[in-house]
Design a protein around this motif. Sequence first.
Motif, mmCIF file in Angstrom:
data_model
loop_
_atom_site.group_PDB
_atom_site.id
_atom_site.type_symbol
_atom_site.label_atom_id
_atom_site.label_comp_id
_atom_site.label_asym_id
_atom_site.label_seq_id
_atom_site.Cartn_x
_atom_site.Cartn_y
_atom_site.Cartn_z
ATOM 1 N N UNK A 84 -17.955 6.262 -9.047
ATOM 2 C CA UNK A 84 -17.620 6.924 -7.874
ATOM 3 C C UNK A 84 -18.700 7.132 -6.916
ATOM 4 N N UNK A 85 -18.415 7.441 -5.654
ATOM 5 C CA UNK A 85 -19.101 7.459 -4.654
ATOM 6 C C UNK A 85 -19.067 9.094 -4.140
ATOM 7 N N UNK A 91 -8.661 7.743 -4.901
ATOM 8 C CA UNK A 91 -8.933 9.127 -4.261
ATOM 9 C C UNK A 91 -10.223 9.217 -3.352
ATOM 10 N N UNK A 92 -9.882 9.986 -2.141
ATOM 11 C CA UNK A 92 -10.828 10.266 -1.300
ATOM 12 C C UNK A 92 -10.722 11.699 -0.744
ATOM 13 N N UNK A 93 -11.864 12.271 -0.834
ATOM 14 C CA UNK A 93 -11.887 13.574 -0.325
ATOM 15 C C UNK A 93 -13.087 13.687 0.907
ATOM 16 N N UNK A 94 -12.758 14.540 1.866
ATOM 17 C CA UNK A 94 -13.691 14.785 2.730
ATOM 18 C C UNK A 94 -13.703 16.390 3.220
ATOM 19 N N UNK A 95 -14.789 16.718 3.053
ATOM 20 C CA UNK A 95 -14.998 18.157 3.706
ATOM 21 C C UNK A 95 -16.064 18.278 4.948
ATOM 22 N N UNK A 143 1.024 -1.064 0.112
ATOM 23 C CA UNK A 143 0.090 -0.075 -0.025
ATOM 24 C C UNK A 143 0.908 0.928 -0.006
ATOM 25 N N UNK A 144 0.345 2.149 -0.564
ATOM 26 C CA UNK A 144 1.230 3.366 -0.691
ATOM 27 C C UNK A 144 0.235 4.565 -0.995
ATOM 28 N N UNK A 145 0.688 5.786 -0.452
ATOM 29 C CA UNK A 145 -0.145 6.943 -0.567
ATOM 30 C C UNK A 145 0.486 8.164 -0.042
ATOM 31 N N UNK A 174 -9.811 17.012 3.989
ATOM 32 C CA UNK A 174 -8.609 15.926 3.670
ATOM 33 C C UNK A 174 -8.883 15.403 2.208
ATOM 34 N N UNK A 175 -7.745 14.958 1.764
ATOM 35 C CA UNK A 175 -7.498 14.371 0.397
ATOM 36 C C UNK A 175 -6.524 13.367 0.528
#
Lengths: 774, 279
Positions: free
Chosen positions: A701-702, A646-650, A600-602, A619-620
């Motif tokens: 995508x979600x 890709x994950x984004x949270x506001x 895993x990497x990121x 967060x991204x």
Amino acid sequence: MKFIFWCLALLFPIVLSAQTKVSISGYLKDASNGEALIGASVYSDEAKTGTASNTFGFYSLSVSPGTHHLTVSYIGYETQKLVLQVSANKTQTIQLQPSGLGLKGADITAQAEKRNVQSTEMGVQRLDMKDVKKIPALLGEVDVVRTIQLLPGVTTVGEGATGFNVRGGNIDQNLILLDDAPIYSSSHLFGFFSIFNPDAVKETKLMKGGIPANYGGRLSSVLDVRQKDGNNKKFAASGGIGSITSRLTLEGPIVKDKASFLLSGRRSYADLFFPLAPASSGLRGTIFNFYDLNAKLNIILSDKDRLFFSAYKGQDNFKLADFVEFNWGNTTSTLRWNHVYNSRLFCNTSLIYSKYDYLLGTDFFKWTSAINNTHLKHDYTLSLNNKNTLSFGVQGTYYNLDPGKVTDNKFGPDQALQRKYGYEHAVYINNEQKVNSRLSLNYGLRASGFATVGRRFEGQYSNPNLPTDDTRLRQDTIPKGDLVSYYGGLEPRFSATYLLTDVSSIKLGYNRMKQYIHLVSNTTAAVPTDIYTITDRYIKPTNADQLALGYFQNFENNLYEFSVEAFYKKYTNLIDFVDGASLIGQAYLETQLRAGQGKSYGMELYLRKTKGTFTGWVSYTYSRTLRQVESINFGKWYSSNYDKPHNIALVGTYSPSKKWDFSAVFNYSTGRPVTLPNGVYSYYDLRIPAYGYRNNGRIPDYHRFDLSVTYTPKALKENQKYFSSWNLSVYNAYNRRNAYSIFFRVNDDTGKTEAVRLSIFGSFIPSITYNFNF
Amino acid sequence: MKFKFLAFLSILASVLVSCQDVVQFQVEELDPKIVVEGQISNNPQDNYIKLTYNQDFYDSGAVKPATGLLVTVFDDLGNSEILVETPVQSGVYPIKTLGVIGRSYSLSIKTTTSEYRSEPQELMAKAPLNYLFQHEYTVNNRPIPFIPPGTFALFGYTDNAATKDYSLFRLAINDTLLKGLNFFTVIEDRFINGATVDSIAFGKRFKVGEKVTIEHRSLSKGAFDFLNQVGAQLGSAGSPFEVPPGPIRGNLRNVADKEDYCLGWFGVCEVRRDTLLIR
């Protein structure tokens, strides 16, 4: 043993050098209810050094004799300044007053605010329950696990899925602790709600990396949830009435300032409507509920001794008339003794019991399964001097796994899969060292091992490296108490922080983790009937090495916190399941599992506004998680089930006054991998999709937007004891039908093949909750 | 009272019930593979191999037969039979050899470029049915709620305790096998070894005068796993609690390329049929 000797020998000079210092130690508490404050800061202006209280609220600060101006601070509390004359070791318990404003306008000292920059912690996220309660929640149920899914590096396979995935790890790679007791299933209602009653929780801490040596046994994260100790000042009650559950928590002193209790309960009540069903429907006897019970007893025996007893019982119950019943749940209890040997040496001893079990019953049989384990932990914290804090201890766990047994079997004799017994043990030592004003280190070593013992049946195979049903030669019996297998190894941990400026730093972290117990599940999301298994001759421990590098920066007088972390994680002996694995009632699990490697990497970006009328975070995360197993996909690398790049949270909360809080959450992620068909064929009268390589495609995508508003009426009287609030939430506000999965079928009417999107939630979901406390 | 309950159910359903929509979803298409259907058995009418090719996923046209291939059946005594494609139906290769219980058989298919071959499978005996009779379920003696009353066919058998047994049951009405998963059931004896299994029923209500046939056959472990996976995948509704679908590889593999395989399964089985006239 030789290793421990050398460690102690190396530290001896440090102990000697510490003798010229004296220490100030004691507990940091909330003045309003006596709750221990975890991670609160104590700073001496003269010594120009500080420390933080440990998990039990204990602190120890090593200083030179003389006058010391101490600044004691904690987020959400009024900072306290005090002057102490110190000529010898001094015990000083300090109580902080809550600011009453939460994060808004609190006078928070720079020391507390810069902790994210200056501490050696990496990949650590703390959740303040006050903040969690303001975030929009599904059906109004405040949920710790759903909230951490909004943090960088944390994902889930979909709505309603049990557990969470951290930096590419499977859900069983998270060590979830409730007052030190491991939790094996963290969800109710098949995954919609977590088991943590928000009214009973004091603090939640998620460690994704830089995991200290006192934690072990899981590869990817530690979710450390601490229950409240119980108010030892006055009797208090809190609770709420929601769309799904109602809650009530009672706490108070048994002997003021000496002993306190906490009792908390939560229950869903959808099934209370079933007795209204028509008699002919057969639904009147239906049961469909879940509940949680939390209890805690906190006794201060003396200045040096404290005793805690906490317990949890949570269960889901489902019964359809007299035809089928299904229930599952966790039971835990923790007995803890804190002892302060002297101002420098703190000791905690815990005896812990944890159980997860389920029952699936029909008219024809009853199927039961359980995981039982008992833990003993003996941990020390030694404050050597103002630059070194040493932690060390021993830990042991006894596992007794009952994978399943059939009783009341109408088809034949009762049957049972063999029980599995094992002992996990570890010894660790860890030092937190301030090398100079810029460089801090945290390094440790954990030596762990796992012994699996009989009585046990063991299949013997012509090719032990590739056990299959076809190559099984015979079954041997290993007598009770005899060793089946033993694995062990060293787990080094290291993290370093280098301050670039007063408000910026770079951090480096490395840890090796070993895991000896594995979740046996090949469904998309874990189900209550999933079992765990322990290492044996064929199933080896899984290892993970994680390297992380981060940059941390605060802006605008610590109003904003920013961090970027990159990580690389490598797995060995990673377990996956062969295509079409048959796991239920499987006596020879090794024939269905295959070991391989993974990586895993990121990179995780995180920006948080910590105070003011508007607070929240962005967060991204970009991350990948891949696997390679010899007999899956012909040995080619493939995406894991939760590889979502890709994950984004506001997350934002706007609080224009004490009365109103408005919150919103936006969440976006790449669709998770799925295996897609690449053709169809006819076999007898069936048309069968032909599926390609594992996880060769992705669902759409979600994304989702949630809103909530909390109204807290103004106090009518100066000394009003009763407070209440109303929370209105809308989950999935723009009514998106997010795909949980895409599945493929032949339409019975047209005979044509088609793709079908399954959405767990087909519409927006409003809810209203009334909360109170007095 | 009833209204309140229905109102509650409506609210609960609107909130919690998931929904399904047919969507356009692009998939990559596979190069043509041979699909194997058929078996060698104790019964001449069931002895054949039918070879076809797979289609593109959204192709609803006719299935293309695989003709002109060299198809050979082998047994563990060294005997073999080269199958001759019947002129009656393209891609169908009848087997003259009758299967014998306890003997193992394998199949080979040669194309112009490749040879596909199966591992030997033993022909296992199928336990006979102990009974097959009709049974009326009324409102008061339903085994589970929600099932409407009607006439069902119940059957039972006794598992052989000495062997690991896997079985396939299919349902025919008036000598026509019913299509669909509901009439295609596989059973293993993992939890019922040696037991008498009673009151098995397909979820089908029968009319007076119908001839009900229960076709039941023995399976090898591999065939059971294959059909079990087929059943699970065809019955999938994309639920979080299902095993995600994956490739179901047949038992014929390219002898020179481990990644190349045929779809479908070559079966080795004993076939039995029991009939009942609904009165």
